[in-house]
Write an enzyme that holds these catalytic residues in place. Structure first.
Site, mmCIF file in Angstrom:
data_model
loop_
_atom_site.group_PDB
_atom_site.id
_atom_site.type_symbol
_atom_site.label_atom_id
_atom_site.label_comp_id
_atom_site.label_asym_id
_atom_site.label_seq_id
_atom_site.Cartn_x
_atom_site.Cartn_y
_atom_site.Cartn_z
ATOM 1 C CD GLU A 218 -6.153 -0.364 6.905
ATOM 2 O OE1 GLU A 218 -4.963 -0.585 7.004
ATOM 3 O OE2 GLU A 218 -6.638 0.789 6.974
ATOM 4 C CD GLN B 293 -2.453 1.316 2.697
ATOM 5 O OE1 GLN B 293 -3.434 0.625 2.927
ATOM 6 N NE2 GLN B 293 -1.946 2.129 3.601
ATOM 7 N N GLY B 294 0.684 2.122 -0.918
ATOM 8 C CA GLY B 294 1.507 3.326 -1.006
ATOM 9 C C GLY B 294 0.706 4.571 -0.668
ATOM 10 C CE1 TYR B 295 -3.786 3.933 -0.865
ATOM 11 C CE2 TYR B 295 -4.941 3.747 1.222
ATOM 12 C CZ TYR B 295 -4.892 3.517 -0.136
ATOM 13 O OH TYR B 295 -5.936 2.896 -0.758
ATOM 14 C CB SER B 296 2.037 6.492 5.156
ATOM 15 O OG SER B 296 0.875 6.251 5.883
ATOM 16 C CB SER C 248 2.271 -4.081 5.929
ATOM 17 O OG SER C 248 1.125 -3.898 5.155
#
Lengths: 395, 359, 395, 359
Positions: free
Chosen positions: A241, A123-126, A158
């Site tokens: 999520e 996941q590439g959000y933060s 993660s």
């Protein structure tokens, strides 16, 4: 009230048990075992046991929503120690998002290999500095010569070690307002422009990775939804999520481990479990663990009946976090001087009480991952209780 | 009446803070933490040069002639810095030697310990009072194992806690074997030390006032280390809250975080006087000195654990990383709370003292 | 460090003891005792023991600031059970304000009768709805025919039963901005336009009063400072009040009472003090009580040396409140079924454990009176730690 | 699976809430609280007319044929309203009578108790289990004093807890003397009842399943009352935070108060399922029913005390006044926590049950 699942579910359970008894008999190891599992999962999909929400054309079993059956499946697979769905962000977050917002071609291309575990998604959000204000992402994407060119950094991914692909929030419209400047892009992580680095946590372990993009590229049509709509599309995902966090069984198991610890550890020459102050502290935690357990029953029961359980759904994450803190503090008290011993690295951790150090620190990680407790309390106050929003928290 | 710091005391803290900012800077500390070393000679030397090891030793014995209050103020700053080295053990061994009745022993060892050349460390187990110590002794040798000894590899002298609440000074070497232990506190790594008929340099009588005084002083000094660590956690959190922006504002503006920081500050700042009093009461041999030492250890080590947890939460993700370094103080806080007995044990001891004092 | 007061103070103490031994020998009762006390106080002022900060011309003893002597005086008067200064809002809040901001005529007129207890002052700041936002007062004052005509309501006035006068924040400049519209007026409460009513608290007792003004009047020159400056003038006053809140001895005394309660009360057939969980809970509270005590020593020592003690001064009120909560919860646990008994009315309260109900509820009153804990935490965060102010909390 | 309320259950709660909004309105409640009366006939009558007293009594015995879950849902609403009257005692006496083996006794008393005409109350002391009851009995008469009996002046029947964990049904009158007690809980005032050779209408065997079931059911029902009170405290606080303005904003906008309210909501809402489960487990005679009852009493009565405190704080000065009325629920929460044993006692009992169940 009635906690049984009903006769229909027990018929279903009996069939499932038969299937598992016949079909799940792993004998091999290594690659042979992996192949065996892959074949087993395909059969389980065929029977309607796995990927129930995914259409058959993309590799799912396309079953009507039935949370009771889903629960029976979880119980029986666990009982047989059979592998369930491939977990992780790909199946939990990306697949539902693609099903809702992806193009036909994207669904065809990405879903099946994700379900079969060939594509592993980070996941590439933060980003460093975004924290709870995810819409402040700065990683840039420019469309040049038919592909997106991406520069920037993502953090807290993660499954970062194994990830083959990433779904990411990328700022593609620098002129647009904060939220409106973000697109939801997919990219292949195996390319020269991408570097990954493990983030060592305070436990000493590396559960997360950070990714650096230096002119990384992805095809123009690997965008989900329209340009500038990434924020809205990611919100859908986040809901998935949140719904998947928090398991009553997990907490109950941790609590029983804590009781065991209190039996093993001796303080002042007697097992800690005999000390009245420890008994009271355990009892206080147990009250919360039960409150959590029966809250999850409520939510489950409402889901089965297609009713809205109300505010309690907003509280489960915070509840788990707070109980985790209580257990951590009690574990620390129980450990006494054992806390001076650092447990060995993951995989080799022994059975000594010092292994609790991970949980004691991990309880802090809980309150950070997936929204801090302060954000959780804002949500309960504003969405749950209808209190007015704080204008300062609006970007 | 003087219950605030003198200019001299503030100057000592400032100068120590300045020294440690160099010799235990971020790079040094992280390198140490990532290594298996339990000692860091360069920074130790810098502390020795400040004359810290003999701070509470009488001037005629070669020390600075100050008291436990001053020792605690120094240990507080070391705790802030996360400084390595067995500072508490060294200071207390120096005091023990200065009070020992054998002039031969004093002549042979005192100067080296006060100067810090002979590294000295405590080999007490973590019993909440000297009566719980377990190393056997016949007065001439000691036998037994003590776990969780700080800087054991570097130590030239061990102040060993012996059965029934005595102490024996033992030199490294013959009959002394060291086994490193994987240590939670990475800035003060620990080892198990096994004594097998190791010769005793000097024995302090079981139950003697000196032993009890030194034990209570150790409680206060580990509380001082915990206090310094809590100050550091608070300071890092406040700085972060001022710098870091979210939703277009420094996060320290948001009331929830502001109140969490205020609560941390309350925990820290209100504990300062208790620490001072406990040290002062031992310096002055006040009747409640032992009660104050137990309460200081219990209360302040609890506060430090609580503040370290709150600091990680106040930082969000970055605070949870190894590289940021908050975990150094988190782990040190956990260690300070476990060393020499738990808060619960010291609260129980204090309650018994309160009762036998008739209150 | 040195906790002794020094030789000079002990000489002073000896003189004071002599004075008290000779001069404080009350024999009478009723009015005769009142007269005796009044004469005793005058002598004590003459000797420089009371009203040390007030000039002689207004009835004080005009002594240089000396917190050590002040402390010795408190100790010795308490030891001799001799009456100290007349307490209350008049001497604590109004007199310092008048000395700083009052006209010569106001000082002449009001200070001496206040010091002698003839004038009893109620504080007229809070109104229904003001809460922590004191500057939102609405009670109106209009200057008509050489006097102020006052209409509105004040609430939470302590000493409200006996008050003869009030100092109050009154909105006299309706056109001015919020803070700039307020004046600081004095008024005589014994007039037809003033009605007082006790406020019954949750304990059942009435510690506070509310006052209703229906065309109440006060002379034009009973205004302290200029029109529209009342807000600033009241801030001076509040500082005096804050400095007088919080006494280490008080908390220590309460804690020793709690220990006594734990000895008296039996749980499961044994004194509660023998139960390890209770011992631990008491020990945790004791840690805080000691932290508070030695913090007050620090502040006292700094005051004696004319140094700034720093952030700790901002924390004392919150500390007392929080310790009060902890003691209340522990007392409630100790009481067991005794909490079912309501204590008798004030004055007749017996010595039974049920009297603790007052403290249990009173601990809540603490967090409300003199600024809520949320305001206290704001102050610590903003003034103490230098965190940025929340713009929403500015009026 | 059904672990949420049915439409019928929601309808019962709604209708009860509507009735109590009238019969225990603000004026009624405050008048009662300010009086010395321990009973309020008009509102009691309104509850009886809803058929509440026999809600958990079998239909063939004249009840509604529902279960303890439904009784708990009703008591929850009564707790919200701060309703006077010995609702728990009445419901449990009705169940006790319906299970009593003497048809003569059933014929004489059951209808009156189910209808609510014969007011019935519990005369148990506050021991945490029936084994701690103290009234002496020879099977024919009872002798002893029980303090803290609710609505004793109005009661026609007392369900008396007797030595060794038995119960005796005793009628008001001969050998029964009542002494009012000043009561903290002003909405359910209590009295000491002295039995002097008072004749027994019916005796339930010491240690019998019926007695134990009724005791556990009482734990759950007082937890339900506490839960309802906590809901009321939360609701009053949230409403106040939306209406009341400071610094030009509703105070509920400020993050600190918002988070305090969120914490209160978390305490309340997460307890609901535990309450339901404890009642359901008794209805279904599940093996962990007694453990769940003890945990529900301990956890929920603690939460109610905590939420009531937080509610007063959330209101500021107005919440501290008698007239505003929050204190009615604060006091009722304190009472619910003390009735039938403390949270600590029930946690200890639950721990013993956990251990004897081999966990």
């Amino acid at each position: 009230m009635d906690l049984s699942y009903g006769a229909e579910a027990e018929v279903f359970r009996a069939q499932l048990r038969d299937f598992l008894a016949q079909r799940w008999r792993p004998a091999d190891k290594g690659q042979a075992l992996k192949d065996y599992i892959r074949a087993f999962r395909r059969d389980a999909v065929e029977q309607g046991y796995l990927y129930r929400g995914v259409p058959q054309q993309y590799g799912g079993s396309e079953q009507p929503v039935d949370v009771i059956r889903a629960q029976v499946i979880r119980e029986e697979f666990a009982r047989a120690r059979a592998p369930m769905e491939v977990g992780g962000n790909g199946t939990n977050m990306l697949v539902p998002t693609l099903l809702e917002c992806g193009t036909e071609e994207q669904k065809e291309r990405f879903i099946r290999p994700t379900l079969e575990g060939d594509y592993v998604w980070g996941q590439g959000y933060s980003e460093p500095g975004t924290g709870s204000d995810l819409a402040s992402v700065r990683t840039k994407g420019e469309l040049r010569d038919g592909e997106w060119v991406i520069n920037g950094q993502k953090i807290w991914t993660s499954q970062g070690r194994d990830a083959t692909h990433m779904f990411a929030l990328i700022r593609t419209e620098p002129a647009a307002a904060k939220h409106a400047g973000i697109s939801y892009l997919l990219l292949d992580l195996k390319q020269p422009g991408v570097t990954r680095r493990p983030i060592r946590q305070m436990t000493g372990e590396s559960g997360f990775y950070e990714f650096f993009f230096d002119n990384a590229t992805t095809p123009a049509d690997w965008i989900v939804g329209e340009r500038g709509k990434g924020w809205i599309i990611s919100r859908t995902t986040l809901k998935h999520e949140r719904a998947s966090i928090g398991s009553a069984d997990g907490l109950g198991f941790q609590f029983s481990k804590l009781v065991e610890l209190a039996k093993e550890i001796h303080i002042d020459g007697e097992p800690a479990i005999l000390k009245p102050a420890i008994r009271q502290a355990l009892g206080r935690v147990e009250g919360w663990v039960l409150a959590h357990r029966y809250s999850s029953y409520r939510i489950f029961s409402c889901a089965a009946a297609n009713e809205e359980p109300g505010n309690i759904t907003l509280m489960m994450k915070l509840l788990v976090t707070e109980i985790g803190h209580d257990m951590a503090l009690l574990a620390q008290e129980l450990l006494g001087e054992n806390i001076l011993l650092e447990p060995g690295p993951a995989g080799t951790r022994g059975r000594g009480p010092e292994k609790w150090l991970d949980q004691i620190m991990g309880s802090l990680g809980n309150s950070i991952a997936g929204g801090t407790t302060n954000i959780q309390r804002n949500i309960i106050g504003e969405r749950g209780l209808g209190l007015p929003r704080d204008p300062g928290m609006r970007a | 009446m003087q219950f605030h710091l003198s200019e001299e005391q503030l100057a000592i803290q400032d100068s120590l803070r300045g020294t440690l900012a160099e010799t235990v800077n971020r790079d040094v500390l992280h390198a140490l933490v990532d290594s298996e070393d339990d000692f860091h000679p360069a920074s130790w030397r810098s502390l020795c040069e400040l004359g810290l090891m003999g701070i509470a030793v009488a001037e005629e014995a070669g020390g600075a002639g100050l008291g436990l209050v001053d020792a605690a103020l120094a240990v507080e700053v070391a705790g802030e810095a996360g400084a390595p080295g067995p500072l508490v053990g060294q200071m207390l061994t120096a005091i023990a030697l200065s009070r020992c009745d054998s002039s031969a022993v004093r002549e042979q060892y005192l100067d080296g310990v006060v100067a810090g050349d002979s590294v000295a460390t405590l080999a007490w187990n973590n019993a909440p009072e000297p009566g719980g110590w377990e190393v056997a002794t016949d007065g001439v040798t000691v036998t037994g194992t003590v776990r969780f000894v700080q800087a054991a590899h570097a130590a030239k002298l061990f102040l060993v806690g012996t059965v029934g609440g005595g102490m024996a000074l033992v030199a490294a070497g013959e009959g002394v074997e060291i086994t490193a232990q994987p240590s939670t506190d990475r800035s003060r790594k620990m080892a198990a030390v096994t004594f097998a008929n190791a010769p005793v340099v000097h024995a302090f009588d079981a139950g003697s006032p000196t032993v009890n005084w030194l034990f209570n002083a150790a409680l206060v000094l580990f509380a001082a280390d915990a206090f310094g660590g809590a100050e550091r956690c608070l300071e890092m959190s406040v700085s972060y809250a001022k710098e870091r922006e979210q939703f277009g504002h420094p996060i320290g503006q948001f009331q929830a975080l502001k109140h969490q920081l205020a609560t941390m500050a309350l925990e820290v700042e209100s504990a300062r006087g208790l620490l001072w009093y406990a040290a002062y009461a031992l310096d002055s041999n006040l009747p409640d000195a032992q009660h104050a030492a137990a309460m200081a250890k219990a209360h302040i080590s609890d506060r430090a654990v609580s503040v370290a947890r709150a600091a990680v939460a106040a930082h969000g993700g970055i605070g949870y990383t190894w590289e940021y370094g908050l975990n150094i103080w988190f782990r040190r806080a956990a260690a300070n709370a476990a060393l020499l007995g738990s808060a619960a044990q010291h609260r129980e001891r204090a309650a018994q003292m309160r009762e036998s004092a008739g209150a």
